[in-house]
Write a protein that holds these residues in place. Sequence first.
Motif, short mmCIF file in Angstrom:
data_model
loop_
_atom_site.label_atom_id
_atom_site.label_comp_id
_atom_site.label_asym_id
_atom_site.label_seq_id
_atom_site.Cartn_x
_atom_site.Cartn_y
_atom_site.Cartn_z
N SER A 163 0.83 -1.20 0.00
CA SER A 163 0.00 0.00 0.00
C SER A 163 0.87 1.26 0.00
O SER A 163 0.59 2.22 -0.72
CB SER A 163 -0.92 -0.01 1.23
OG SER A 163 -1.64 1.20 1.33
N LEU A 164 1.92 1.23 0.80
CA LEU A 164 2.81 2.38 0.87
C LEU A 164 3.51 2.62 -0.46
O LEU A 164 3.59 3.75 -0.94
CB LEU A 164 3.84 2.16 1.98
CG LEU A 164 4.93 3.23 2.09
CD1 LEU A 164 4.31 4.59 2.43
CD2 LEU A 164 5.95 2.85 3.15
N VAL A 165 4.02 1.56 -1.06
CA VAL A 165 4.72 1.70 -2.34
C VAL A 165 3.76 2.16 -3.42
O VAL A 165 4.11 2.98 -4.28
CB VAL A 165 5.39 0.37 -2.73
CG1 VAL A 165 6.03 0.47 -4.10
CG2 VAL A 165 6.44 -0.02 -1.69
N TRP A 166 2.54 1.67 -3.38
CA TRP A 166 1.54 2.10 -4.36
C TRP A 166 1.27 3.59 -4.23
O TRP A 166 1.17 4.31 -5.23
CB TRP A 166 0.26 1.30 -4.18
CG TRP A 166 -0.85 1.71 -5.11
CD1 TRP A 166 -1.88 2.56 -4.85
CD2 TRP A 166 -1.01 1.33 -6.49
NE1 TRP A 166 -2.68 2.72 -5.95
CE2 TRP A 166 -2.17 1.98 -6.97
CE3 TRP A 166 -0.29 0.49 -7.33
CZ2 TRP A 166 -2.62 1.80 -8.27
CZ3 TRP A 166 -0.74 0.32 -8.64
CH2 TRP A 166 -1.89 0.97 -9.09
N GLN A 167 1.17 4.08 -3.00
CA GLN A 167 0.94 5.50 -2.78
C GLN A 167 2.13 6.34 -3.26
O GLN A 167 1.95 7.43 -3.80
CB GLN A 167 0.70 5.78 -1.29
CG GLN A 167 -0.59 5.20 -0.74
CD GLN A 167 -0.69 5.36 0.76
OE1 GLN A 167 -0.06 6.24 1.34
NE2 GLN A 167 -1.47 4.52 1.41
N ALA A 168 3.33 5.81 -3.09
CA ALA A 168 4.53 6.56 -3.46
C ALA A 168 4.69 6.68 -4.97
O ALA A 168 5.06 7.74 -5.49
CB ALA A 168 5.77 5.91 -2.85
N GLY A 169 4.42 5.61 -5.71
CA GLY A 169 4.62 5.66 -7.16
C GLY A 169 3.84 4.57 -7.86
O GLY A 169 4.42 3.52 -8.21
N PRO A 170 2.53 4.74 -8.08
CA PRO A 170 1.71 3.66 -8.66
C PRO A 170 2.15 3.24 -10.06
O PRO A 170 2.18 2.06 -10.37
CB PRO A 170 0.30 4.26 -8.67
CG PRO A 170 0.49 5.75 -8.54
CD PRO A 170 1.73 5.93 -7.76
N ARG A 171 2.52 4.21 -10.91
CA ARG A 171 2.92 3.85 -12.28
C ARG A 171 4.21 3.05 -12.28
O ARG A 171 4.35 2.05 -13.00
CB ARG A 171 3.07 5.12 -13.12
CG ARG A 171 1.77 5.87 -13.36
CD ARG A 171 1.99 7.09 -14.22
NE ARG A 171 0.74 7.81 -14.46
CZ ARG A 171 0.65 8.95 -15.14
NH1 ARG A 171 1.75 9.50 -15.67
NH2 ARG A 171 -0.51 9.54 -15.30
N SER A 172 5.17 3.51 -11.50
CA SER A 172 6.44 2.78 -11.43
C SER A 172 6.23 1.39 -10.86
O SER A 172 6.87 0.42 -11.29
CB SER A 172 7.44 3.55 -10.56
OG SER A 172 7.75 4.80 -11.14
N PHE A 173 5.34 1.29 -9.89
CA PHE A 173 5.05 -0.01 -9.29
C PHE A 173 4.45 -0.96 -10.32
O PHE A 173 4.86 -2.14 -10.42
CB PHE A 173 4.11 0.17 -8.11
CG PHE A 173 3.73 -1.12 -7.44
CD1 PHE A 173 4.62 -1.78 -6.62
CD2 PHE A 173 2.47 -1.67 -7.65
CE1 PHE A 173 4.27 -2.98 -6.01
CE2 PHE A 173 2.11 -2.86 -7.03
CZ PHE A 173 3.01 -3.52 -6.22
N VAL A 174 3.49 -0.50 -11.09
CA VAL A 174 2.87 -1.34 -12.12
C VAL A 174 3.89 -1.76 -13.16
O VAL A 174 3.95 -2.93 -13.58
CB VAL A 174 1.69 -0.60 -12.78
CG1 VAL A 174 1.19 -1.36 -14.01
CG2 VAL A 174 0.55 -0.41 -11.80
N ALA A 175 4.74 -0.81 -13.59
CA ALA A 175 5.76 -1.12 -14.58
C ALA A 175 6.74 -2.16 -14.05
O ALA A 175 7.12 -3.10 -14.76
CB ALA A 175 6.51 0.15 -14.97
N LEU A 176 7.13 -2.02 -12.78
CA LEU A 176 8.08 -2.97 -12.20
C LEU A 176 7.47 -4.35 -12.07
O LEU A 176 8.11 -5.37 -12.38
CB LEU A 176 8.52 -2.44 -10.83
CG LEU A 176 9.67 -3.18 -10.15
CD1 LEU A 176 10.90 -3.20 -11.03
CD2 LEU A 176 10.00 -2.52 -8.81
N ALA A 177 6.21 -4.41 -11.63
CA ALA A 177 5.53 -5.69 -11.51
C ALA A 177 5.38 -6.36 -12.88
O ALA A 177 5.55 -7.58 -13.02
CB ALA A 177 4.16 -5.50 -10.86
#
Length: 619
Positions: free
Chosen positions: A34-48
């Motif tokens: 949840s914290l990482v999603w709040q910090a950078g959702p687009r980067s998180f999706v790209a990394l996943a």
Amino acid sequence: MPAEPLDPVALRVAARSQRKSMGRLTRLVRASMSLVWQAGPRSFVALASLQVVSAIALALQVLAVQWVLSAVLADDLRADFSSVLAPVTLLAVLSATGAVAGALQSQLQRLLGEMVARTMWTRVLRVATGVDLRHFESPEFYDHLNRVQTNAVARPYQVTQGVLSMAGAGAAGVGLSIALASVSPLLLVLVLVGGVPLLLTSRRESRLEFAFSVGQTPVLRERAYLAMIQTGREEAQEVRAFGLGSWLGERFDALYDRYLGDLRRHAVRRTLLSLVGQLGSAVVLGGTLLFLVWLVARGTIDVAGAGAAIIAIRMLASQVQSVFRGVQLIFESGLFLDDLDAFLAMGAPALEGTSGPQAPSGFDTIRVDDVRFRYPGAEVEALRGIDLEVHAGEIVALVGENGSGKTTLAKLLAGLYRPDGGRIEWDGTDTTTFAPASLRERVSVTFQDFVRYAFSATENITVGRAGAESSPDEVRAAARAAGAEQLLDDLPQGFATRLSRLFTGGTDLSGGQWQRVALARSFFRDAPLVILDEPTAALDPRAEHELFATLRDVLDGRTALFISHRFSTVRGADRIFVLEGGRVVEQGTHAELMSARGLYADLYRLQADTDVAGGPAQA
């Protein structure tokens, strides 16, 4: 009263009590994601997404290898060499895809890590600037803050890295497992069992790491302090004047040697644990490969299948280890995250401080009734039943010897501390019922040890009402009231000059000039109650006289309470309160107190005698 931070022993006990349950794993993963999603959702999706691509490419490489081997071992290879081109091309493309995805992941991880760190720093700093001032009287709080700064801030992202690693390894493992199970289901079982030794040692490693961090916090804080003394601008002159360089360096080296010795022992213990886990895993892997050789010898598996199986076993073993390393990372970070949660919980009262009734914009009477206060860890109360009244528009002085409680009382009146007993009332209303933040907004405080911000002159004044709109005329008016307007105009860039030599283009001021800027800061705040702690300590006699000669005009009806060791400055106060041992022992005008021939009169005559004999006496 605020809750005290956990001490190191309590933290270690809490760490040992933590169990690696699925519920705890789920909670840690959910909170961190949840914290990482709040910090950078687009980067998180790209990394996943890249994790999934890498996993698929890895699984398909096993099938591509088997295809290549089958083509190479075919009887018609010499007659038709083109049959090997397709599988080789596919293997090359898959390898390149994995390499490119890995490179992109590395950069995205770096970016996302900084985003998470920024989010966590924002939360930590909000707590550090908002918690009750009592916390800053406690060494345990500083240890807690240091652990959070050095460990817990980055841990939420490490948990997410562990989750992504597990997800990627899991996705790749599914494909590899299918490929391996098609050769022999027993091979798959043996590979999975190979990760058990790592799981058994990981919990102990996590506890060791957290215990080491907790135990080393005081050492690291003191080491950082010694480094600051040796590199600080303010300390540089005294370090040289007293020849402290070698002595401080020896203390610094001794602390570093102690830390390195502890780190070596810690590293050996972790290495031994890791070695046990890795050796156990290697033994199982070796047995798996021997079993594969036995299957080949019996003719159960052909050469191409065996080659693909060897690669699948090695890859799957690596993925299994990645899964268990991810679990270890999550639980190890979880101990630090619990520590972080405890720190962030301290900020809850600060957020609550913005709620509740707002303090009035002014008052007729401030009454202090039997107020008591004790600093954390102190055996004696700093204030022991203070009683006094201050009326609107008065100039009131607090005097007394060092340790009598003057500054402590000023901090309570400013809303920086809450009394342990008694009441402070504004027109009959207990100030503890007001939203603390609103009460502090109604008070302007200049402490003797005021902060010299490495900002521009204008910003050094406007921090007195930070965030509020202000005009250059207001800033100048405050500087003029403090006698600082001309000196700031004479700076290289005038009021825009940065008041520090730490940065290019900056300059510095003398102690007396800085004190004028601090006074301007207080006047700019324009609060109904002005508290001045030793406001003229660094001023020369002429400047001091000029300040107090115009103080009533500058205050323009506001109430002032000032603390001073210079009795010449308090003579003109409307009333003087004399403190001794945390109590008010006398009060009245200068003439009344001199006539009473009590403590005030004794101190006044003692200072007057010192002035005649040896110049101005300062405490």
